[in-house]
Design a protein around this motif. Structure first.
Motif, PDB file in Angstrom:
ATOM      1  N   TYR A  23     -12.065 -51.911  41.262  1.00 23.94           N
ATOM      2  CA  TYR A  23     -11.032 -51.259  42.478  1.00 23.94           C
ATOM      3  C   TYR A  23     -11.283 -51.453  43.718  1.00 23.94           C
ATOM      4  O   TYR A  23     -10.737 -51.208  44.757  1.00 23.94           O
ATOM      5  N   VAL A  24     -12.608 -52.319  44.241  1.00 20.20           N
ATOM      6  CA  VAL A  24     -13.034 -52.177  45.717  1.00 20.20           C
ATOM      7  C   VAL A  24     -11.949 -53.086  46.268  1.00 20.20           C
ATOM      8  O   VAL A  24     -11.573 -52.497  47.709  1.00 20.20           O
ATOM      9  N   ALA A  25     -11.631 -54.188  45.903  1.00 22.63           N
ATOM     10  CA  ALA A  25     -10.904 -55.151  46.769  1.00 22.63           C
ATOM     11  C   ALA A  25      -9.526 -54.503  46.964  1.00 22.63           C
ATOM     12  O   ALA A  25      -9.143 -54.572  48.161  1.00 22.63           O
ATOM     13  N   ASP A  26      -9.031 -53.897  45.928  1.00 23.21           N
ATOM     14  CA  ASP A  26      -7.576 -53.257  46.238  1.00 23.21           C
ATOM     15  C   ASP A  26      -7.715 -51.922  47.275  1.00 23.21           C
ATOM     16  O   ASP A  26      -7.115 -51.914  47.830  1.00 23.21           O
ATOM     17  N   ALA A  27      -9.073 -51.176  47.066  1.00 20.76           N
ATOM     18  CA  ALA A  27      -9.226 -50.198  47.872  1.00 20.76           C
ATOM     19  C   ALA A  27      -9.025 -50.377  49.522  1.00 20.76           C
ATOM     20  O   ALA A  27      -8.467 -50.052  50.216  1.00 20.76           O
ATOM     21  N   MET A  28      -9.872 -51.578  49.545  1.00 18.99           N
ATOM     22  CA  MET A  28      -9.843 -52.169  51.003  1.00 18.99           C
ATOM     23  C   MET A  28      -8.801 -52.503  51.692  1.00 18.99           C
ATOM     24  O   MET A  28      -8.288 -52.433  52.596  1.00 18.99           O
ATOM     25  N   HIS A  29      -7.775 -53.226  50.638  1.00 14.32           N
ATOM     26  CA  HIS A  29      -6.609 -53.654  51.115  1.00 14.32           C
ATOM     27  C   HIS A  29      -5.747 -52.698  51.631  1.00 14.32           C
ATOM     28  O   HIS A  29      -4.955 -52.429  52.207  1.00 14.32           O
ATOM     29  N   ARG A  30      -5.594 -51.578  50.505  1.00 11.92           N
ATOM     30  CA  ARG A  30      -4.877 -50.341  50.827  1.00 11.92           C
ATOM     31  C   ARG A  30      -5.223 -49.501  51.975  1.00 11.92           C
ATOM     32  O   ARG A  30      -4.349 -49.023  52.531  1.00 11.92           O
ATOM     33  N   LEU A  31      -6.555 -49.206  52.091  1.00 14.23           N
ATOM     34  CA  LEU A  31      -6.801 -48.495  53.500  1.00 14.23           C
ATOM     35  C   LEU A  31      -6.547 -49.325  54.623  1.00 14.23           C
ATOM     36  O   LEU A  31      -6.388 -48.824  55.618  1.00 14.23           O
ATOM     37  N   GLY A  32      -6.793 -50.575  54.545  1.00 16.47           N
ATOM     38  CA  GLY A  32      -6.562 -51.434  55.707  1.00 16.47           C
ATOM     39  C   GLY A  32      -4.855 -51.338  55.785  1.00 16.47           C
ATOM     40  O   GLY A  32      -4.564 -51.251  57.149  1.00 16.47           O
ATOM     41  N   GLY A  33      -4.154 -51.572  55.134  1.00 19.48           N
ATOM     42  CA  GLY A  33      -2.633 -51.316  55.087  1.00 19.48           C
ATOM     43  C   GLY A  33      -2.320 -49.943  55.790  1.00 19.48           C
ATOM     44  O   GLY A  33      -1.369 -49.766  56.333  1.00 19.48           O
ATOM     45  N   PHE A  34      -2.981 -48.801  55.313  1.00 17.93           N
ATOM     46  CA  PHE A  34      -2.947 -47.279  55.659  1.00 17.93           C
ATOM     47  C   PHE A  34      -3.033 -47.370  57.338  1.00 17.93           C
ATOM     48  O   PHE A  34      -2.216 -46.776  57.732  1.00 17.93           O
TER      49      PHE A  34
END
Length: 237
Positions: A23-34
Motif C-alpha cells: 500500500y505504500v506507493a498508493d499512500a504516498m500518492h494519496r497524501l501527496g494529493g491531499f
C-alpha cells in the motif's frame, strides 16, 4: 518514541514498515494529493492543514494503513473527509485542477507518507521533528534525493533532539484538538510565537506573564502547566 532501525527487514529482505508494503506507493500518492489539493485548490494554509491532520482520526487510520484511507480515496476526497470530521459540513470543495508537475505540497505529503510508514511513527511525531514550513524549505534540494535519505535525516534529528518530545503547550493544545492558528485567534497570542514555543525556538519559561495568562485561559490550565521542566545537574545525574 523509539528510534527504529532503518535497516529493518523481514526474512525475504523486504522492508518492514507500519503496514503492508503493497500500500505504500498508493499512500504516498494519496497524501501527496491531499496536501496539494488542500493548499493549491482549496486555498488552505499548509501548516494549519498539517496540524489539523495530525490531530485527526483520519491520520490515525492512515498510520495504520487502513485501505480506505491509503488506497481507497483521492487526495481531494481525503480532504473532504477531514473537513467533515472537523465539522465543516457546509464547505464548498472546488474541483481539483490538473497539474503536470508535482508541487512542493505534493512532495511533502509523498515524503511524509513514506517516512511515517518506514519508521512506524505518527504524523504528529514526524511534523514535530520536521514542521510543515521547514518541510517546504527543504524541497530544494531534497526533492531530488530518495525518500530513504529523508528517513535518515529524520532519524538524525530524533537523536539530536532527544526524540523530540512535544512541549506542554503542544500537548495541551492538541488535547483540545485546536490548531495553532485557532489557538492564536482565541488567545490573541501571535501564531508565529506559538509555533516557536512549540518548536522550542523560543523559551516559553521566559514568556511574559500576560502571554502565559492568555494561553492558559484558552487551554483551561494554569500558567504553570505551560512551563517546561528545568533539570538541574543533580537531577540529571
Amino acid at each position: 518514541m523509539m528510534i527504529r532501525d532503518c535497516s529493518e527487514q523481514n526474512a525475504d529482505g523486504a522492508l518492514i514498515g507500519a503496514y503492508s508494503e503493497m500500500y505504500v506507493a498508493d499512500a504516498m500518492h494519496r497524501l501527496g494529493g491531499f496536501f496539494d489539493y488542500a493548499v493549491n485548490d482549496y486555498g488552505a494554509e499548509g501548516d494549519e492543514i498539517a496540524d489539523l491532520f495530525c490531530m485527526s482520526d483520519l491520520s490515525h487510520s492512515f498510520e495504520c494503513g487502513e485501505p480506505w484511507t491509503v488506497a481507497g480515496k483521492s487526495g481531494a476526497e481525503l480532504f473532504a473527509c477531514l473537513s467533515e470530521e472537523l465539522g465543516y459540513t457546509d464547505a464548498v470543495f472546488p474541483e481539483p485542477c490538473a497539474r503536470y508537475a508535482a508541487t512542493i505540497e505534493y512532495w511533502i505529503g509523498w515524503t511524509a507518507a513514506y517516512v511515517q510508514w518506514r519508521l512506524k511513527m505518527t504524523f504528529d511525531e514526524l511534523f514535530t521533528i520536521v514542521p510543515y514550513d521547514e518541510f517546504a524549505r527543504l524541497y530544494y534540494p531534497w526533492h531530488e534525493a530518495s525518500e530513504e535519505r529523508f528517513v535518515y535525516l529524520v532519524i538524525d534529528r530524533m537523536r539530536m533532539d532527544g526524540e523530540a518530545a512535544p512541549t506542554r503547550l503542544a500537548a495541551l493544545r492538541k488535547g483540545l484538538r485546536l490548531s495553532q492558528r485557532e489557538l492564536a485567534c482565541r488567545s490573541g497570542v501571535g501564531l508565529r510565537s506559538i509555533q516557536m514555543y512549540e518548536q522550542r525556538q523560543k523559551d516559553i519559561n521566559k514568556a511574559q506573564a500576560q502571554t502565559l495568562l492568555k494561553l492558559s485561559r484558552v487551554l483551561y490550565c494554569s500558567m504553570e502547566d505551560l512551563m517546561e521542566p528545568v533539570f538541574t545537574m543533580n537531577e540529571a545525574a
